[in-house]
Design a protein around this motif. Structure first.
Motif, PDB file in Angstrom:
ATOM      1  N   ARG A 196      26.075  10.379 -27.264  1.00  0.00           N
ATOM      2  CA  ARG A 196      25.940  11.600 -26.477  1.00  0.00           C
ATOM      3  C   ARG A 196      26.661  11.445 -25.134  1.00  0.00           C
ATOM      4  N   VAL A 197      27.139  12.546 -24.605  1.00  0.00           N
ATOM      5  CA  VAL A 197      27.810  12.572 -23.299  1.00  0.00           C
ATOM      6  C   VAL A 197      26.933  13.347 -22.333  1.00  0.00           C
ATOM      7  N   ALA A 198      26.622  12.731 -21.199  1.00  0.00           N
ATOM      8  CA  ALA A 198      25.775  13.358 -20.191  1.00  0.00           C
ATOM      9  C   ALA A 198      26.512  13.413 -18.862  1.00  0.00           C
ATOM     10  N   VAL A 199      26.546  14.585 -18.259  1.00  0.00           N
ATOM     11  CA  VAL A 199      27.119  14.765 -16.928  1.00  0.00           C
ATOM     12  C   VAL A 199      25.963  15.029 -15.968  1.00  0.00           C
ATOM     13  N   VAL A 200      25.852  14.185 -14.939  1.00  0.00           N
ATOM     14  CA  VAL A 200      24.751  14.302 -13.986  1.00  0.00           C
ATOM     15  C   VAL A 200      25.337  14.491 -12.584  1.00  0.00           C
ATOM     16  N   THR A 201      25.046  15.618 -11.953  1.00  0.00           N
ATOM     17  CA  THR A 201      25.563  15.843 -10.603  1.00  0.00           C
ATOM     18  C   THR A 201      24.673  15.139  -9.575  1.00  0.00           C
ATOM     19  N   GLY A 202      25.301  14.707  -8.496  1.00  0.00           N
ATOM     20  CA  GLY A 202      24.550  14.024  -7.438  1.00  0.00           C
ATOM     21  C   GLY A 202      23.906  12.745  -7.918  1.00  0.00           C
ATOM     22  N   ALA A 203      24.632  11.963  -8.717  1.00  0.00           N
ATOM     23  CA  ALA A 203      24.028  10.821  -9.403  1.00  0.00           C
ATOM     24  C   ALA A 203      24.248   9.486  -8.713  1.00  0.00           C
ATOM     25  N   ASN A 204      24.738   9.495  -7.486  1.00  0.00           N
ATOM     26  CA  ASN A 204      24.979   8.212  -6.823  1.00  0.00           C
ATOM     27  C   ASN A 204      23.744   7.682  -6.094  1.00  0.00           C
ATOM     28  N   THR A 205      22.703   8.508  -5.995  1.00  0.00           N
ATOM     29  CA  THR A 205      21.510   8.079  -5.277  1.00  0.00           C
ATOM     30  C   THR A 205      20.300   8.855  -5.771  1.00  0.00           C
ATOM     31  N   GLY A 206      19.111   8.395  -5.415  1.00  0.00           N
ATOM     32  CA  GLY A 206      17.889   9.148  -5.640  1.00  0.00           C
ATOM     33  C   GLY A 206      17.602   9.529  -7.068  1.00  0.00           C
ATOM     34  N   LEU A 207      17.157  10.765  -7.253  1.00  0.00           N
ATOM     35  CA  LEU A 207      16.754  11.252  -8.569  1.00  0.00           C
ATOM     36  C   LEU A 207      17.908  11.235  -9.562  1.00  0.00           C
ATOM     37  N   GLY A 208      19.091  11.629  -9.095  1.00  0.00           N
ATOM     38  CA  GLY A 208      20.250  11.649  -9.975  1.00  0.00           C
ATOM     39  C   GLY A 208      20.615  10.264 -10.466  1.00  0.00           C
ATOM     40  N   PHE A 209      20.534   9.291  -9.570  1.00  0.00           N
ATOM     41  CA  PHE A 209      20.824   7.910  -9.953  1.00  0.00           C
ATOM     42  C   PHE A 209      19.861   7.451 -11.039  1.00  0.00           C
ATOM     43  N   GLU A 210      18.570   7.693 -10.835  1.00  0.00           N
ATOM     44  CA  GLU A 210      17.581   7.230 -11.801  1.00  0.00           C
ATOM     45  C   GLU A 210      17.732   7.943 -13.136  1.00  0.00           C
ATOM     46  N   THR A 211      18.050   9.232 -13.095  1.00  0.00           N
ATOM     47  CA  THR A 211      18.284   9.974 -14.329  1.00  0.00           C
ATOM     48  C   THR A 211      19.465   9.388 -15.094  1.00  0.00           C
ATOM     49  N   ALA A 212      20.563   9.174 -14.388  1.00  0.00           N
ATOM     50  CA  ALA A 212      21.766   8.631 -15.016  1.00  0.00           C
ATOM     51  C   ALA A 212      21.531   7.213 -15.525  1.00  0.00           C
ATOM     52  N   ARG A 213      20.810   6.412 -14.743  1.00  0.00           N
ATOM     53  CA  ARG A 213      20.540   5.022 -15.133  1.00  0.00           C
ATOM     54  C   ARG A 213      19.826   4.956 -16.476  1.00  0.00           C
ATOM     55  N   VAL A 214      18.780   5.757 -16.628  1.00  0.00           N
ATOM     56  CA  VAL A 214      18.002   5.719 -17.871  1.00  0.00           C
ATOM     57  C   VAL A 214      18.837   6.220 -19.049  1.00  0.00           C
ATOM     58  N   LEU A 215      19.588   7.282 -18.853  1.00  0.00           N
ATOM     59  CA  LEU A 215      20.418   7.807 -19.941  1.00  0.00           C
ATOM     60  C   LEU A 215      21.457   6.778 -20.383  1.00  0.00           C
ATOM     61  N   ALA A 216      22.055   6.083 -19.405  1.00  0.00           N
ATOM     62  CA  ALA A 216      23.048   5.055 -19.743  1.00  0.00           C
ATOM     63  C   ALA A 216      22.394   3.894 -20.488  1.00  0.00           C
ATOM     64  N   GLU A 217      21.209   3.486 -20.039  1.00  0.00           N
ATOM     65  CA  GLU A 217      20.508   2.391 -20.710  1.00  0.00           C
ATOM     66  C   GLU A 217      20.135   2.744 -22.142  1.00  0.00           C
ATOM     67  N   ARG A 218      19.948   4.041 -22.397  1.00  0.00           N
ATOM     68  CA  ARG A 218      19.617   4.486 -23.762  1.00  0.00           C
ATOM     69  C   ARG A 218      20.864   4.721 -24.613  1.00  0.00           C
ATOM     70  N   GLY A 219      22.053   4.459 -24.046  1.00  0.00           N
ATOM     71  CA  GLY A 219      23.266   4.503 -24.841  1.00  0.00           C
ATOM     72  C   GLY A 219      24.182   5.678 -24.615  1.00  0.00           C
ATOM     73  N   ALA A 220      23.810   6.632 -23.740  1.00  0.00           N
ATOM     74  CA  ALA A 220      24.673   7.777 -23.487  1.00  0.00           C
ATOM     75  C   ALA A 220      25.910   7.357 -22.702  1.00  0.00           C
ATOM     76  N   SER A 221      27.009   8.079 -22.905  1.00  0.00           N
ATOM     77  CA  SER A 221      28.169   7.957 -22.022  1.00  0.00           C
ATOM     78  C   SER A 221      27.901   8.882 -20.842  1.00  0.00           C
ATOM     79  N   VAL A 222      27.697   8.316 -19.672  1.00  0.00           N
ATOM     80  CA  VAL A 222      27.228   9.085 -18.520  1.00  0.00           C
ATOM     81  C   VAL A 222      28.338   9.257 -17.491  1.00  0.00           C
ATOM     82  N   VAL A 223      28.489  10.483 -17.026  1.00  0.00           N
ATOM     83  CA  VAL A 223      29.441  10.783 -15.966  1.00  0.00           C
ATOM     84  C   VAL A 223      28.655  11.070 -14.691  1.00  0.00           C
TER      85      VAL A 223
END
Length: 297
Positions: free
Chosen positions: A14-41
């Motif tokens: 799966r491909v996930a695009v997360v805005t504002g993902a360099n810190t805070g909530l966005g970072f944690e959202t992106a981190r978990v998705l990447a750990e579960r195998g998504a290609s995260v932007v």
């Protein structure tokens, strides 16, 4: 049963695009998705900070420049994403500003409304046709309990040119996030399996609160341990909205504790005015006019 990040299903392929993902909530959202195998932007304004954030994550993580205060930047980011990806499974509209002093975006919009709502409205419209053919794709937009506080859609002065309230402008932008989600879901209902969902993090201890007026911020500093939660917990409603197989379009997820301030994520309801279909439709039409973006639905 309490829903945690351990409940996020496998995201490989799966491909996930997360805005504002360099810190805070966005970072944690992106981190978990990447750990579960998504290609995260990580779609971020500061690409250097984005690269530093990506380096702290495990998995397939890339960085895309995106400044939501500029429609030119939104269009450029969308074009770059379209060049790189044939499909998008998850678009998570997370980035935002809160309680900023009176400022405008590069296009002349009030900063909070322009960033939190119009920037994400435009980005979604430009990317939506990459989601529509994808089974199980979702657009998740992050709102706030602030959508209830001094909040209304001020069609007679959307850009707060006559007067300005930090709290009122933030409330308008977060109410707009919800109305956008509900109207988007109504339009998506006849187009395959893509759904629109909203979430809010309760009171999370992140950089978003840096512009909170001192008269409010000072007591909050003392009370923070009791009334706020850390970013990993604050990101759970977004993660549930994005990945829980039981989620339905048009739903809204937030912390399950008392007054939705903190706790594990559950299905919640938004303010009565957020469900007003006539206002949702008017806001949609106005947003199309302001951004020049027409949706492919």
């Amino acid at each position: 049963m309490e829903w945690t990040e351990r409940d996020v299903p496998e995201q490989r392929g799966r491909v996930a695009v997360v805005t504002g993902a360099n810190t805070g909530l966005g970072f944690e959202t992106a981190r978990v998705l990447a750990e579960r195998g998504a290609s995260v932007v990580l779609a971020v304004r500061d690409t250097e900070k984005g690269k530093q954030a990506a380096a702290r994550m495990i998995g397939d993580v890339t960085v895309q420049a995106l400044d939501l205060t500029s429609l030119d930047s939104v269009r450029a980011a969308a074009a770059a994403l379209r060049d790189r990806h044939r499909r998008i499974d998850l678009l998570i509209n997370n980035a935002g500003v809160m309680y900023t002093p009176k400022q405008t975006t590069r296009d002349g919009f009030e900063l909070q409304f322009g960033t939190n709502h119009l920037g994400h409205f435009a980005l979604t419209g430009l990317l939506l046709d990459l989601l529509l053919p994808v089974p199980g794709s979702r657009v998740v937009t992050v709102s706030s309990t602030g959508h209830r506080i001094r909040a209304a859609i001020h069609f007679d002065d959307l850009q707060w040119e006559r007067s300005y309230s930090r709290v009122g402008a933030y409330g308008q932008s977060k109410l707009a996030n919800l109305m956008f989600t509900y109207e988007l879901q109504r339009r998506l209902a006849a187009h395959g399996s893509t759904v629109a969902v909203a979430a809010h993090p309760g009171m999370s201890n992140t950089e978003l609160a840096r512009n909170t007026p001192a008269i409010v911020r000072t007591p909050l500093t003392w009370l923070a341990p009791a009334i706020t939660q850390k970013a990993p917990m604050g990101a759970l409603p977004t993660l549930r909205a994005a990945t829980d197989p039981a989620v339905l379009g048009g739903q809204y997820y937030g912390p399950g504790g008392r007054t939705e301030v903190k706790g594990h994520p559950r299905l919640v309801t938004s303010s009565p005015q957020s469900y007003d279909a006539a206002t949702q439709h008017r806001l949609w039409t106005t947003s199309e006019e302001l951004t020049g973006i027409k949706f492919p639905i």
